[in-house]
Design an enzyme around this catalytic site. Structure first.
Site, PDB file in Angstrom:
ATOM      1  N   ASP A  24      13.984  84.049-124.620  1.00 16.39           N
ATOM      2  CA  ASP A  24      13.493  84.426-123.297  1.00 16.39           C
ATOM      3  C   ASP A  24      13.338  83.208-122.392  1.00 16.39           C
ATOM      4  O   ASP A  24      12.762  83.311-121.300  1.00 16.39           O
ATOM      5  CB  ASP A  24      12.121  85.112-123.403  1.00 16.39           C
ATOM      6  CG  ASP A  24      12.223  86.479-124.050  1.00 16.39           C
ATOM      7  OD1 ASP A  24      13.264  87.138-123.907  1.00 16.39           O
ATOM      8  OD2 ASP A  24      11.244  86.886-124.714  1.00 16.39           O
ATOM      9  N   ASP A  53      27.761  89.151-134.570  1.00 17.94           N
ATOM     10  CA  ASP A  53      27.420  90.263-135.472  1.00 17.94           C
ATOM     11  C   ASP A  53      26.921  89.746-136.819  1.00 17.94           C
ATOM     12  O   ASP A  53      26.905  88.534-137.075  1.00 17.94           O
ATOM     13  CB  ASP A  53      28.621  91.209-135.637  1.00 17.94           C
ATOM     14  CG  ASP A  53      29.899  90.448-135.935  1.00 17.94           C
ATOM     15  OD1 ASP A  53      29.834  89.499-136.745  1.00 17.94           O
ATOM     16  OD2 ASP A  53      30.959  90.775-135.356  1.00 17.94           O
ATOM     17  N   ASP A  78       6.822  92.149-131.372  1.00 12.53           N
ATOM     18  CA  ASP A  78       7.175  91.995-129.965  1.00 12.53           C
ATOM     19  C   ASP A  78       6.100  92.587-129.050  1.00 12.53           C
ATOM     20  O   ASP A  78       5.679  93.735-129.253  1.00 12.53           O
ATOM     21  CB  ASP A  78       8.512  92.720-129.718  1.00 12.53           C
ATOM     22  CG  ASP A  78       8.980  92.591-128.290  1.00 12.53           C
ATOM     23  OD1 ASP A  78       9.393  91.479-127.928  1.00 12.53           O
ATOM     24  OD2 ASP A  78       8.936  93.585-127.548  1.00 12.53           O
ATOM     25  N   ASP A 133      12.357  91.257-136.039  1.00 17.30           N
ATOM     26  CA  ASP A 133      11.588  91.653-134.876  1.00 17.30           C
ATOM     27  C   ASP A 133      11.105  93.091-135.055  1.00 17.30           C
ATOM     28  O   ASP A 133      11.871  93.946-135.508  1.00 17.30           O
ATOM     29  CB  ASP A 133      12.512  91.614-133.647  1.00 17.30           C
ATOM     30  CG  ASP A 133      12.003  90.670-132.587  1.00 17.30           C
ATOM     31  OD1 ASP A 133      10.932  90.962-132.036  1.00 17.30           O
ATOM     32  OD2 ASP A 133      12.678  89.661-132.334  1.00 17.30           O
ATOM     33  N   GLU A 177       3.970  88.123-130.729  1.00 18.57           N
ATOM     34  CA  GLU A 177       4.350  87.428-129.508  1.00 18.57           C
ATOM     35  C   GLU A 177       3.123  87.392-128.602  1.00 18.57           C
ATOM     36  O   GLU A 177       2.546  88.426-128.294  1.00 18.57           O
ATOM     37  CB  GLU A 177       5.490  88.183-128.817  1.00 18.57           C
ATOM     38  CG  GLU A 177       6.010  87.445-127.622  1.00 18.57           C
ATOM     39  CD  GLU A 177       6.862  88.315-126.711  1.00 18.57           C
ATOM     40  OE1 GLU A 177       6.751  89.552-126.766  1.00 18.57           O
ATOM     41  OE2 GLU A 177       7.637  87.733-125.934  1.00 18.57           O
TER      42      GLU A 177
HETATM   43  C1  NOJ Z   1       9.629  90.131-125.444  1.00 18.44           C
HETATM   44  C2  NOJ Z   1      11.027  89.872-125.907  1.00 18.44           C
HETATM   45  O1  NOJ Z   1      11.077  88.580-126.439  1.00 18.44           O
HETATM   46  C3  NOJ Z   1      11.920  90.068-124.711  1.00 18.44           C
HETATM   47  O2  NOJ Z   1      13.227  89.634-124.952  1.00 18.44           O
HETATM   48  C4  NOJ Z   1      11.866  91.527-124.348  1.00 18.44           C
HETATM   49  O3  NOJ Z   1      12.615  91.734-123.170  1.00 18.44           O
HETATM   50  C5  NOJ Z   1      10.429  91.984-124.095  1.00 18.44           C
HETATM   51  N1  NOJ Z   1       9.513  91.522-125.095  1.00 18.44           N
HETATM   52  C6  NOJ Z   1      10.348  93.479-124.103  1.00 18.44           C
HETATM   53  O4  NOJ Z   1      10.564  93.961-125.394  1.00 18.44           O
END
Ligand code: NOJ
Length: 581
Positions: free
Chosen positions: A350, A58, A229, A127, A283
């Protein structure tokens, strides 16, 4: 990319009139910016530090470790989403963009986190998840409630009386179908990710204005940047034409950088980025160098940093070719030598752990290969994005049962594999190598119960090696990954040559060794990295032999402070050297 197009990108010098002065150079890759000189440290808040014993990291936990973050020497923290969310996708399904998820704390906690960072000279990047919202966002609740609701066009709908919509591929849906039928209004809605993450309609100016207002809210609070994102997917052809059969095998060609994406980014830049001193990174970087340049070349007024996946995508369960790895990073560097700017990374939330994918996580090589990979990341041109835990050499946890995993996308895929009679053993083996939960296990602070991460039950299992791989142990070992990372940080900070200097690949065809020069008017460095578990030799074909060159950093202990630069330099497994020439 066609050579002609590349040539256009390399033409970066534009003379402009300047009263009584020589023409000056417009911004180029070498134009200095704080976000170019920064090292971004990514914190996965769920797994960093739990302050209240509920097993989930947190904001207060992060606050309690700000001195640790400061001690690393990093300049920027990128925080994964902490907004209100039903948490289907660990925060990447936002139900209120202006609220903090209670599991993570309160807005007051957020404010003190930001304050605490700023007091220590650390910037905060958040983000921004606006390709889609959560299906529990009020906008979507309204949108699905009736065809004439004012929010209907916030999302993409296809009325069922028109038949089935043309196939769209979903990354997260188990059947890979991106259209979800909704009985309430007898229509399908679009979701490139899961059905709990409906895609927002960026063609609707109201949606864009909502997003700018959200961005203003956070920028006014004083945050220092946004990571956008899945942004390369936001623009869609809303006539939804048929795509060729099998397009999904190459869906990026149809999904990335479509329609008016650049128009949206230019508008966002004009509304937000140009008004605040914030950094911006999306991203993904499209399909070509041209796509990536179009995102970040400064004369386009869109974003600052391109974050491309070609490098990180290379690692496969049966290994990867260093020749290919070198070729990818070298090509990206040369394509961005004069304009635009890149992120350099080997891991994030990821991906599985950097050392397990690109190094060697066997106990005898874990430290050396982690240090070698960190040397690579922190001596390349571009802004390093460094994932929390890699500074300790954290490894994949080697989960063996599906019950170890928490990622809903994986759990769904498992059920699907079961139902369709797939090979469960092979499925689990693949997960142990590449699943994103591998990179999400709790951050090990010490050797106490639950690695000092929580006093409760951790939301996901702790790595078995936490008694030896943790902050407390590594603090006390001068040769640990942690202390090596700090030295690397100092080296980069003290030598802008490593940020801006020209990069030249050496000994290109060496299948074990990655060696390159970084140089500018202020200095010259030779970086030599053995990417293999065997002894290797760097073939110095171009640099003059010299008796005493200064070894500014090396990952093997008891190295002398100078070495001889000969035609052949022997290297031990995963040896890393940074030499000042
Ligand atoms: C990219 C993010 O890094 C990932 O964690 C997420 O599941 C997907 N975009 C969808 O938002």
């Amino acid at each position: 990319m066609k050579p002609g197009i590349l040539a256009i990108f390399l033409c970066f010098i534009v003379g402009v009139e300047n009263i009584g002065a020589q023409p000056i150079q417009q911004k180029s890759a070498a134009t200095q910016h704080w976000w170019k000189e920064a090292v971004v440290y990514q914190i996965y808040p769920r797994s960093f530090k739990d302050s209240n014993g509920d097993g989930v990291g947190d904001l207060k936990g992060i606050i309690s470790e700000l001195d640790y973050i400061k001690s690393l020497g990093v300049d920027v923290v990128w925080l994964n989403p902490v907004y209100q969310s039903p948490n289907f996708d660990n925060g990447y399904d936002v139900s209120d963009y202006r609220k903090i998820l209670p599991e993570f704390g309160t807005m007051a906690d957020f404010d003190s986190l930001l304050n605490g960072m700023h007091r220590r000279g650390i910037k905060l990047v958040m983000d921004l998840v606006v390709n889609h919202s959560s299906s529990e966002h009020e906008w979507f609740k309204q949108s699905r409630s009736s065809r004439i609701n004012p929010y209907r066009n916030y999302y993409h709908w296809w009325n069922a009386e028109n038949g089935k919509p043309p196939y769209r591929f979903s990354l997260f849906d188990i059947n890979h179908d991106a259209w979800q039928y909704d009985t309430l209004t007898n229509a399908y809605y679009l979701h490139y990710f899961s059905d709990k993450q409906p895609d927002l309609n960026w063609g609707n100016p109201k949606v864009r204005n909502e997003v700018y207002s959200i961005m203003r809210f956070w920028a006014d609070k004083g945050i220092d940047g946004f990571r956008l994102d899945a942004f390369q997917f936001v623009a869609k052809d809303t006539t939804f034409p048929m795509f060729p059969k099998g397009f999904e095998k190459n869906f990026m060609l149809y999904y990335a950088m479509q329609g008016n994406l650049h128009g949206y980014l230019q508008q966002m830049n004009q509304q937000i980025f140009s008004k605040y001193d914030v950094m911006s990174v999306a991203e993904g970087a499209g399909n070509t160098f041209e796509d990536a340049h179009n995102l970040v070349d400064s004369n386009r007024h869109e974003l600052n940093i391109a974050y491309a996946f070609n490098g990180v995508d290379l690692a496969k369960p049966n290994g990867y070719s260093l020749l290919q790895f070198k070729s990818i990073f070298s090509q990206w560097d040369s394509a961005f030598e004069h304009s635009g700017w890149l992120a350099v990374f080997l891991a994030n939330h990821d991906q599985a752990r950097m050392v397990s994918r690109f190094g060697n996580d066997a106990p005898q090589f874990r430290t050396l290969s982690s240090q070698m990979l960190s040397t690579f990341l922190l001596t390349m041109r571009g802004t390093p994005f460094y994932y929390n835990g890699d500074e300790l050499g954290m490894v994949n946890p080697n989960f063996t049962s599906i019950h170890d995993y928490r990622d809903e996308v994986i759990l769904d895929a498992y059920k699907h594999t079961q139902l369709t009679g797939g090979n469960i053993k092979a499925f689990l083996k693949n997960l142990a190598f590449g699943a994103r939960d591998n990179g999400r296990t709790p951050f090990p602070w010490d050797s106490s119960l639950n690695a000092g991460f929580t006093t409760g039950l951790p939301w996901i299992g702790i790595n078995a090696n936490y008694k030896t791989v943790n902050v407390a142990v590594e603090e006390n070992d001068p040769n640990s990954c942690l202390n090596y990372f700090r030295k690397l940080m100092q080296l980069r900070k003290n030598n802008p040559t490593l940020v801006y200097g020209k990069y030249t690949l050496l000994d290109k065809n060496n299948p074990q060794v990655y060696a390159y020069l970084r140089e500018d008017a202020a200095g010259k460095f030779l970086v030599v990295l053995n990417f293999s578990a065997k002894d290797a030799v760097f073939n110095n074909l171009t640099l003059m032999a010299k008796a005493n060159v200064v070894l500014v950093l090396a990952n093997y202990i008891n190295k002398p402070s100078t070495i001889a630069l000969r035609n052949k330099i022997p290297l031990r497994p995963y040896e890393a050297m940074v030499i000042k020439l």
